[in-house]
Write a protein that holds these residues in place. Structure first.
Motif, PDB file in Angstrom:
ATOM      1  N   ALA B  95      34.423  -6.142  94.906  1.00 30.33           N
ATOM      2  CA  ALA B  95      34.760  -7.398  94.230  1.00 30.33           C
ATOM      3  C   ALA B  95      35.491  -8.332  95.185  1.00 30.33           C
ATOM      4  O   ALA B  95      35.206  -9.534  95.242  1.00 30.33           O
ATOM      5  CB  ALA B  95      35.630  -7.108  93.004  1.00 30.33           C
ATOM      6  N   LEU B  96      36.412  -7.772  95.939  1.00 28.43           N
ATOM      7  CA  LEU B  96      37.164  -8.588  96.886  1.00 28.43           C
ATOM      8  C   LEU B  96      36.259  -9.141  97.978  1.00 28.43           C
ATOM      9  O   LEU B  96      36.382 -10.292  98.401  1.00 28.43           O
ATOM     10  CB  LEU B  96      38.270  -7.748  97.532  1.00 28.43           C
ATOM     11  CG  LEU B  96      39.700  -7.956  97.038  1.00 28.43           C
ATOM     12  CD1 LEU B  96      40.674  -7.275  97.968  1.00 28.43           C
ATOM     13  CD2 LEU B  96      40.033  -9.431  96.893  1.00 28.43           C
ATOM     14  N   LEU B  97      35.342  -8.292  98.441  1.00 23.61           N
ATOM     15  CA  LEU B  97      34.485  -8.703  99.556  1.00 23.61           C
ATOM     16  C   LEU B  97      33.526  -9.821  99.178  1.00 23.61           C
ATOM     17  O   LEU B  97      33.108 -10.606 100.028  1.00 23.61           O
ATOM     18  CB  LEU B  97      33.684  -7.494 100.069  1.00 23.61           C
ATOM     19  CG  LEU B  97      34.496  -6.457 100.846  1.00 23.61           C
ATOM     20  CD1 LEU B  97      33.641  -5.240 101.179  1.00 23.61           C
ATOM     21  CD2 LEU B  97      35.054  -7.075 102.130  1.00 23.61           C
ATOM     22  N   THR B  98      33.145  -9.897  97.903  1.00 16.81           N
ATOM     23  CA  THR B  98      32.174 -10.913  97.496  1.00 16.81           C
ATOM     24  C   THR B  98      32.828 -12.112  96.822  1.00 16.81           C
ATOM     25  O   THR B  98      32.128 -13.057  96.455  1.00 16.81           O
ATOM     26  CB  THR B  98      31.137 -10.300  96.538  1.00 16.81           C
ATOM     27  OG1 THR B  98      31.830  -9.739  95.414  1.00 16.81           O
ATOM     28  CG2 THR B  98      30.345  -9.200  97.217  1.00 16.81           C
ATOM     29  N   ALA B  99      34.139 -12.085  96.655  1.00 22.87           N
ATOM     30  CA  ALA B  99      34.817 -13.203  95.986  1.00 22.87           C
ATOM     31  C   ALA B  99      35.067 -14.342  96.955  1.00 22.87           C
ATOM     32  O   ALA B  99      35.200 -14.132  98.167  1.00 22.87           O
ATOM     33  CB  ALA B  99      36.143 -12.727  95.388  1.00 22.87           C
ATOM     34  N   GLN B 100      35.129 -15.552  96.402  1.00 24.43           N
ATOM     35  CA  GLN B 100      35.559 -16.697  97.198  1.00 24.43           C
ATOM     36  C   GLN B 100      36.975 -16.427  97.714  1.00 24.43           C
ATOM     37  O   GLN B 100      37.778 -15.828  97.002  1.00 24.43           O
ATOM     38  CB  GLN B 100      35.545 -17.981  96.351  1.00 24.43           C
ATOM     39  CG  GLN B 100      34.148 -18.411  95.909  1.00 24.43           C
ATOM     40  CD  GLN B 100      33.236 -18.715  97.095  1.00 24.43           C
ATOM     41  OE1 GLN B 100      33.633 -19.408  98.026  1.00 24.43           O
ATOM     42  NE2 GLN B 100      32.014 -18.180  97.060  1.00 24.43           N
TER      43      GLN B 100
END
Lengths: 218, 218
Positions: B95-100
């Motif tokens: 989730a962190l890696l794909t978040a803005q």
DNA sequence: GTCTATAGATAGATAGAC
DNA sequence: GTCTATCTATCTATAGAC
């Protein structure tokens, strides 16, 4: 393979050490010592992980003294869970009765009471919630009724806040679950030496609850 | 006095019925059936309330077949808890890696992942957290390390949001506990038939988390 | 790998002396 | 009410046949 002794296991289920009971509810004498010992052991190792011998030993009694005071191990758990829920409900009710009659103040008072109760009686709170499933259906029924009544107190306040246009909540049930849930977890990490008083923690969580329902300044 | 059979006891610890495992992690054959059966029983009755016989019986095997696949009951629990924490951590990391790359979007992504994981794998989440204390210290240590790493992901986002002046949080640790705690409780009440999808629940709780850190519009 | 049989320990609970 | 002794059931785990 014997279960590891409590002191040999450094990771505990709950941060708190003391097994404080609400004033005036602990029975006198051996019955009270057994109840307190059971509370500590159930909180640390769970109902299924605690034997009657463990309880009696921690209470400084003989291995079967428990049966002179309770019909079974389950009855000890039932009394602990009942006391925990009664104390919790009493605090919620008292908070509502003394709060100013607007939804924001009532929500704040409820959350403070909810959280402070989980700080002051963290072992009681953990056992009352996490071991409820170990009770038979007939022993659990009155407890579940009381739980529903406590939940109702919070639901009603949230719904009134929405009706009055004071709260801005996308979903009543979700807000209820979020506010209730974040308070329940407090019992696992709070301990008197954590740097915060129960009043302070209650204050922070009341602020969070107000924010959840969309009240930014209170 | 025998423990009540599961189906005779209408009050369960957790609302969900299925014991879904993350794709690809369930072992093949009897080992996998034992692992799934143990997951269901640990979720309903706790580790201490479940016997090896119960597990084997639920897996459709002979009473001691478990020992052909695991050295002990505790090793079964350890594998379940490890799988649960690994899945949870993987979701948070993804989730962190794909978040803005702004704190508000990262917080939203983390909470959605946290909550959806507790919906999708509610039994796994409950056992991973509520039965962790039943593991010996040495089996628990790597799990506790992973838990700390997962917690660190959320702390860092909250702290960056405060540093950038985007978040308005009265106390970082309190906000962390509130946001983490309200998500953890989801595993107890969520069930596929509750009227909400995991995505919806995740969306509501992400909104609550944003409000807790003082971001009203996102 | 799965079965039967069972060892050895421990569980919850009871009886009767004091 | 407490203590000692103990019953019976169940527990985790092992051994050895197939």
């Amino acid at each position: 393979m014997a279960r590891a002794a409590p002191e040999s296991n450094p990771h505990r289920r709950i941060a708190a050490i003391s097994a404080a009971m609400p004033p005036g509810v602990t029975p006198k004498g051996a019955r009270g010592r057994i109840l307190n010992a059971a509370l500590c052991l159930f909180a640390d190792h769970g109902y299924g992980g605690t034997s009657v011998r463990d309880i009696c030993s921690a209470a400084g009694a003989q291995p079967t003294t428990l049966y002179a005071h309770y019909p079974s191990k389950e009855h000890v758990l039932a009394e602990i869970i009942r006391l925990g829920h009664e104390e919790h409900h009493r605090r919620l009710r008292d908070a509502l009765l003394t709060a100013q009659p607007d939804p924001t103040q009532q929500l704040s008072a409820l959350v403070r009471a909810h959280v402070q109760s989980h700080c002051d009686y963290s072992m009681l709170a953990v056992v009352a919630t996490a071991e409820l499933h170990a009770l038979s259906a007939e022993m659990a029924t009155p407890i579940l009724t009381l739980r529903a009544q406590s939940e109702r107190l919070l639901i009603d306040v949230i719904e009134r806040g929405i009706e009055q246009g004071v709260f801005n909540v996308p979903d009543t049930v979700m807000a209820l679950r979020a506010i209730g849930g974040m308070g329940m977890r407090v019992a696992y990490w709070y301990e008197p030496g954590c740097g915060r008083t129960p009043e302070e923690v209650g204050g922070f969580f009341a602020e969070f609850a107000r924010r959840i329902v969309g009240v930014m300044n209170a």
